[in-house]
Design a protein around this motif. Structure first.
Motif, PDB file in Angstrom:
ATOM      1  N   UNK A  25      -9.898  -8.667   4.103  1.00  0.00           N
ATOM      2  CA  UNK A  25     -11.346  -8.594   4.277  1.00  0.00           C
ATOM      3  C   UNK A  25     -11.964  -7.567   3.333  1.00  0.00           C
ATOM      4  N   UNK A  26     -11.198  -6.531   3.020  1.00  0.00           N
ATOM      5  CA  UNK A  26     -11.663  -5.512   2.077  1.00  0.00           C
ATOM      6  C   UNK A  26     -11.537  -5.957   0.623  1.00  0.00           C
ATOM      7  N   UNK A  54       7.940  -6.801  -6.120  1.00  0.00           N
ATOM      8  CA  UNK A  54       7.425  -6.932  -7.478  1.00  0.00           C
ATOM      9  C   UNK A  54       5.911  -6.720  -7.513  1.00  0.00           C
ATOM     10  N   UNK A  55       5.455  -5.842  -8.413  1.00  0.00           N
ATOM     11  CA  UNK A  55       4.030  -5.555  -8.631  1.00  0.00           C
ATOM     12  C   UNK A  55       3.351  -4.938  -7.411  1.00  0.00           C
ATOM     13  N   UNK A  56       4.108  -4.214  -6.594  1.00  0.00           N
ATOM     14  CA  UNK A  56       3.575  -3.610  -5.371  1.00  0.00           C
ATOM     15  C   UNK A  56       3.298  -2.127  -5.590  1.00  0.00           C
ATOM     16  N   UNK A  57       2.133  -1.677  -5.087  1.00  0.00           N
ATOM     17  CA  UNK A  57       1.764  -0.263  -5.188  1.00  0.00           C
ATOM     18  C   UNK A  57       2.094   0.498  -3.920  1.00  0.00           C
ATOM     19  N   UNK A  58       1.873  -0.124  -2.766  1.00  0.00           N
ATOM     20  CA  UNK A  58       2.035   0.564  -1.490  1.00  0.00           C
ATOM     21  C   UNK A  58       2.630  -0.406  -0.481  1.00  0.00           C
ATOM     22  N   UNK A 163      -3.938  -0.445  13.666  1.00  0.00           N
ATOM     23  CA  UNK A 163      -4.219  -1.208  12.444  1.00  0.00           C
ATOM     24  C   UNK A 163      -5.316  -0.544  11.624  1.00  0.00           C
ATOM     25  N   UNK A 164      -6.364  -0.075  12.282  1.00  0.00           N
ATOM     26  CA  UNK A 164      -7.435   0.619  11.559  1.00  0.00           C
ATOM     27  C   UNK A 164      -6.897   1.861  10.848  1.00  0.00           C
ATOM     28  N   UNK A 165      -6.064   2.623  11.554  1.00  0.00           N
ATOM     29  CA  UNK A 165      -5.496   3.838  10.962  1.00  0.00           C
ATOM     30  C   UNK A 165      -4.583   3.493   9.793  1.00  0.00           C
ATOM     31  N   UNK A 166      -3.771   2.463   9.952  1.00  0.00           N
ATOM     32  CA  UNK A 166      -2.855   2.073   8.878  1.00  0.00           C
ATOM     33  C   UNK A 166      -3.622   1.648   7.633  1.00  0.00           C
ATOM     34  N   UNK A 167      -4.687   0.886   7.804  1.00  0.00           N
ATOM     35  CA  UNK A 167      -5.471   0.431   6.656  1.00  0.00           C
ATOM     36  C   UNK A 167      -6.137   1.615   5.964  1.00  0.00           C
ATOM     37  N   UNK A 170      -3.386   3.257   4.016  1.00  0.00           N
ATOM     38  CA  UNK A 170      -2.943   2.411   2.908  1.00  0.00           C
ATOM     39  C   UNK A 170      -3.933   2.416   1.745  1.00  0.00           C
ATOM     40  N   UNK A 171      -5.200   2.589   2.045  1.00  0.00           N
ATOM     41  CA  UNK A 171      -6.226   2.439   1.005  1.00  0.00           C
ATOM     42  C   UNK A 171      -6.811   3.758   0.512  1.00  0.00           C
ATOM     43  N   UNK A 172      -6.489   4.856   1.163  1.00  0.00           N
ATOM     44  CA  UNK A 172      -7.036   6.158   0.772  1.00  0.00           C
ATOM     45  C   UNK A 172      -5.947   6.984   0.094  1.00  0.00           C
ATOM     46  N   UNK A 173      -5.701   6.673  -1.143  1.00  0.00           N
ATOM     47  CA  UNK A 173      -4.607   7.306  -1.881  1.00  0.00           C
ATOM     48  C   UNK A 173      -4.796   8.821  -1.955  1.00  0.00           C
ATOM     49  N   UNK A 174      -3.718   9.551  -1.674  1.00  0.00           N
ATOM     50  CA  UNK A 174      -3.728  10.998  -1.803  1.00  0.00           C
ATOM     51  C   UNK A 174      -4.134  11.750  -0.564  1.00  0.00           C
TER      52      UNK A 174
END
Length: 279
Positions: A25-26, A54-58, A163-167, A170-174
């Motif tokens: 959705x994001x 393959x080609x995975x960042x996280x 799930x909200x916490x995991x996302x 996963x999306x807030x690098x650093x």
């Protein structure tokens, strides 16, 4: 191709399917992997690992039910160019001492935290959804939940919050690098209190009964579990009865900037969806 894909393991499970949907959705590139997914991943078959990396960042990691495989998986992830790992684990895992419960999660934590990658561990309390999507559901449909749990409460957490916490992680690098978050609901309930709330919302006369660990193991074996599997689950209840994981935490608010959903909110949603209708 640039390696910016989010790999979600256990993508058909309670947390994985919710996380994958939120990421899509994001607009985030997602590879949803499980034993039954198009992107096939099986912890017991290392031959399935390299293709999904393959080609995975996280990577969102749900550990297998046995200790060991995550160590080799982390080595493969490092070699594939993965940058970050987010691991689902259990509340207070580093305080479980010599308990036989959770050896799989503790092994996975050791592998992830010892890696060269940026990592975050999400340690969650028992899921509220266990009452309608998992082990507690069938007994409630039959009218009674019988467990070896007494007066020590559990701060059940809504899987939607996990799930909200995991996302977010996963999306807030650093922001969450090297962090261990202990995730709980806003208040602790005994199983008797939880069943009473479900009974009221569903309009059904549901009951809770405390039984001995020995009787519980026998019941699980009768239901088809192995003696080893049944003993492991009984060990979880022994940990809960010790009070080690009965306290609530503020870590979900730290990650999301809002309080966790209440158990009552979960019950209303599930009851409205017909989760506990007689069949």
């Amino acid at each position: 191709m640039s390696n910016n894909t989010h790999l979600v393991l256990g993508a058909t499970g309670k947390t994985g399917r919710r996380i994958a949907a939120r990421l899509r959705l994001r607009g985030a590139p997602v590879r949803a992997a499980s034993r039954s997914s198009r992107a096939r991943f099986d912890w017991s078959d290392p031959g399935t690992w390299d293709a999904v990396l393959q080609d995975v960042a996280v990577v969102y990691v749900v550990p297998p039910p046995v200790p060991g495989p995550v160590h080799q998986f982390v080595v493969r992830a490092e070699a594939a160019g993965v940058r970050r790992l987010v691991l689902l684990s259990g509340r207070g895992a580093d305080g479980w001492g010599d308990s036989a419960f959770g050896l799989d999660m503790r092994s996975a934590e050791e592998a992830v935290r010892g890696s060269s990658l940026e990592w975050t561990v999400l340690r969650a309390s028992n899921f509220a959804q266990n009452f309608d999507e998992d082990v507690f559901h069938a007994p409630l449909i039959a009218g009674e939940l019988a467990l070896p749990a007494g007066a020590v409460p559990e701060p059940f957490i809504d899987v939607e919050d996990v799930a909200d916490a995991a996302v977010a992680v996963l999306t807030e690098q650093g922001r969450h690098a090297g962090r261990v978050y202990e995730l709980s609901g806003p208040r602790a309930l005994t199983f008797a209190e939880a069943v009473e709330l479900i009974s009221r919302a569903s309009g059904r006369p549901l009951t809770y009964r405390q039984i001995t660990p020995v009787d519980y193991v026998s019941t699980l074996v009768e239901q088809g579990l192995s003696k080893h599997e049944a003993d492991q689950i009984a060990e979880m209840f022994a940990l809960m009865e010790s009070g080690l994981i009965a306290e609530t935490t503020d870590d979900l608010a730290t990650v999301l900037g809002r309080p966790p959903r209440t158990f009552e909110e979960y019950v209303v949603r599930a009851a409205a969806a017909g989760a506990w209708h007689e069949r």
